[in-house]
Design a protein around this motif. Structure first.
Motif, mmCIF file in Angstrom:
data_model
loop_
_atom_site.group_PDB
_atom_site.id
_atom_site.type_symbol
_atom_site.label_atom_id
_atom_site.label_comp_id
_atom_site.label_asym_id
_atom_site.label_seq_id
_atom_site.Cartn_x
_atom_site.Cartn_y
_atom_site.Cartn_z
ATOM 1 N N LYS A 1 0.972 -1.364 0.008
ATOM 2 C CA LYS A 1 0.309 -0.251 -0.067
ATOM 3 C C LYS A 1 1.014 0.942 -0.338
ATOM 4 C CE LYS A 1 -4.393 -2.269 2.648
ATOM 5 N NZ LYS A 1 -3.335 -3.449 2.498
ATOM 6 N N GLU B 1 -2.615 6.866 3.236
ATOM 7 C CA GLU B 1 -3.365 5.994 2.083
ATOM 8 C C GLU B 1 -4.407 5.422 2.563
ATOM 9 O OE1 GLU B 1 -3.635 4.432 -2.469
ATOM 10 O OE2 GLU B 1 -2.433 6.473 -1.132
ATOM 11 N N THR C 1 1.122 1.998 -4.494
ATOM 12 C CA THR C 1 0.340 2.672 -4.813
ATOM 13 C C THR C 1 0.713 4.654 -5.124
ATOM 14 O OG1 THR C 1 1.069 3.706 -2.479
ATOM 15 C CG2 THR C 1 -1.253 2.067 -3.282
#
Length: 545
Positions: free
Chosen positions: A449, A488, A453
């Motif tokens: 993540k 995030e 990303t």
């Protein structure tokens, strides 16, 4: 019956029409001939001249040793030429390895300023391609693929560490692979008896010794396939980072359904390195990379930063191999080499990137029937009744990268620790801090993540040094990776998970609920919305009853 006689005027007009028709026919014939010759010339250029320029070979034996001149831009910033190397087929100086008794090439003696050193062949930066092979019948196929699909094959300097038994196919010139004969002067094969093999680390250690100052260095397995123009693509991707210390590396995609008949890639996705966990026996537990996600890049046109390095594919400047050579003294290690090279490279100032586009594909045994019978190096240890030294090697490996703080200096082999240990550009403790690796309790946080990303790329790239020599991690001393991941999740992942669960509860259908709960799990939604997750689970259980 005869035709009626025509008048003079009629005969004159008819004769004029005949002459005009004959003239037109002549023009058509001439034009057709010219067109045919033009098509023939274009075909000759496309199918004869251009392939010869790309492959660096010619049909005449006298010209086989010549490299064609193909115009291409030189390296933008680096201009100094490297000193000419000895012929790669074996003129290098050698020495005896004390541990194995094998005669091995001596390491290349490098100049002081490696970054300004860029070796060229006819204006093209050279590429050192290292292939370690253990009794692998695909080795010549791999080398042939690299040569045939390179845009400038003459730039390649191929180092093969061949560990074969009697009867195994050589990874060198042979009738089935004529390109290996045409480019024999560019291929250096180090031959080792398979019975002396102790795993990929020592084989690649020998390969590191075969580096001779090439501009770029690349490492692949002996069973991969390249796409057309792979050499140009990798150099362009490396340049796009703007980072002299950039190393492109990843776990390769399976070759099945990845390359078309023209040699072009069929893939729009690429793997990125972000999943790792500890494995092995105490006290030498090490960080092993798991299966990696393969998706379309969220940032286009440039490789994305990642924390880890992969052995099956690596491409960067040649000084990476020179400064971070494979360890001499890790026999019987198969898993663990990647975190060793990766951490050592990071402390030497190198940064790892997932390629923007895949140009090499791996043939995995899970999907390839012909690879299922390929021998493994463990057979050599079994034949010689060699006691397993893997655990002792792993103690050395983890101790040298400070991953085993419980080990004392008396617990592991510290031979040439300065050469095969950590660099001095960055503190290894900062690596473990910023990438959430707990070496005491042997825990690792999954970083996808943060990595896939684009968060790492966006937050870290802004701290690239002005001279382009690596990310300045001193500017990231206060960076909180865990907080970045949480942000995030809250910004992108959890809102989507809440919406998915809400829709699934409204639909009240098994498939919808299962998919929504999967989304919620990936978003770690239970940490913030436990009641909503529990409600969805209860609804799903109602169908099971």
């Amino acid at each position: 019956r005869t035709m009626p006689r025509r008048s003079f005027a009629e005969r004159y007009k008819a004769d004029k029409r005949r002459k005009k028709k004959r003239g037109g026919l002549a023009c058509v014939v001439i034009a057709g001939t010219v067109a045919c010759w033009a098509v023939f010339a274009l075909a000759a250029v496309k199918y004869v001249v251009r392939p010869l320029l790309r492959s660096g070979s010619t049909p005449s034996p006298q010209a086989k040793e010549e490299t064609p001149v193909v115009e291409a831009p030189r390296e933008a910033v680096k201009t100094e030429e490297a000193p000419r190397r000895e012929n790669l087929r074996g003129a290098a100086e050698t020495e005896v390895d004390r541990r194995t008794g094998l005669t091995v090439p001596k390491f290349w003696t490098a100049p002081d300023e490696l970054e300004s050193l860029v070796d060229h062949v006819d204006g093209h930066p050279t590429i050192f391609l290292m292939v370690a092979s253990y009794r692998d019948f695909q080795c010549p196929e791999t080398v042939s693929s690299a040569l045939s699909r390179a845009e400038v094959a003459g730039r390649l300097k191929i180092a093969v560490v061949e560990q074969n038994a009697e009867g195994d196919a050589p990874c060198s010139c042979q009738p089935d692979y004529p390109l290996l004969c045409d480019h024999a002067s560019q291929i250096w094969v180090y031959k080792m008896n398979a019975q002396d093999a102790t795993g990929p680390v020592f084989a690649r250690h020998v390969g590191s010794r075969m580096y001779r100052g090439e501009a770029f260095a690349m490492q692949v397995d002996a069973h991969v396939q390249f796409v057309s123009g792979w050499d140009r693509s990798l150099i362009e991707q490396w340049r796009a980072t703007g980072n002299e210390m950039a190393v492109l590396s990843t776990y390769l995609t399976d070759v099945q359904d990845s390359i078309d008949q023209t040699g072009a890639s069929l893939r729009k996705t690429r793997p990125i390195m972000c999943n790792s966990d500890f494995e092995g026996r105490p006290p030498a537990r090490y960080l092993r990379h798991n299966a990696q996600p393969e998706e379309a890049p969220v940032i286009h046109g440039v490789p994305m930063l990642q924390p880890f390095w992969a052995a099956g594919f690596s491409f960067g400047r040649g000084h990476f191999v020179h400064r971070v050579p494979y360890d001499c003294c890790l026999p019987m290690v198969f898993m663990g080499e990647e975190i060793s090279i990766g951490i050592r490279g990071w402390t030497h100032g190198y940064d790892f990137y997932a390629p923007q586009a895949s140009v090499v594909f791996h043939e995995y045994a899970q999907h390839s029937r012909r690879r299922r019978g390929v021998p493994k190096f463990w057979e050599a240890a079994a034949r010689k009744s060699r006691p397993s030294s893997a655990q002792a090697s792993l103690k050395r490996l983890t101790a040298l990268v400070k991953m085993a703080p419980d080990l004392s200096p008396d617990d592991y082999d510290a031979t040439q620790a300065d050469r095969y240990g950590l660099g001095t550009k960055r503190d290894v403790a900062e690596f473990y801090r910023i990438f959430l690796v707990d070496v005491v309790n042997k825990r690792a946080t999954q970083l996808c993540k943060f990595v896939k990303t684009g968060v790492m790329t966006r937050d870290f790239t802004r701290h690239l040094r002005p001279d382009g020599r690596g990310i300045d991690y001193a500017k990231l001393a206060d960076y909180d990776t865990a907080a970045a991941i949480e942000n995030e999740l809250n910004t992108n992942w959890r809102p989507r998970a809440v919406q998915a669960l809400t829709n699934a509860l409204e639909k009240n259908a098994v498939g919808w609920l299962q998919n929504a709960l999967d989304v919620a799990k990936r978003a770690e939604l239970e940490a913030t919305e436990p009641d909503l997750v529990a409600q969805a689970r209860q609804a799903l259980r109602a169908f099971e009853v």
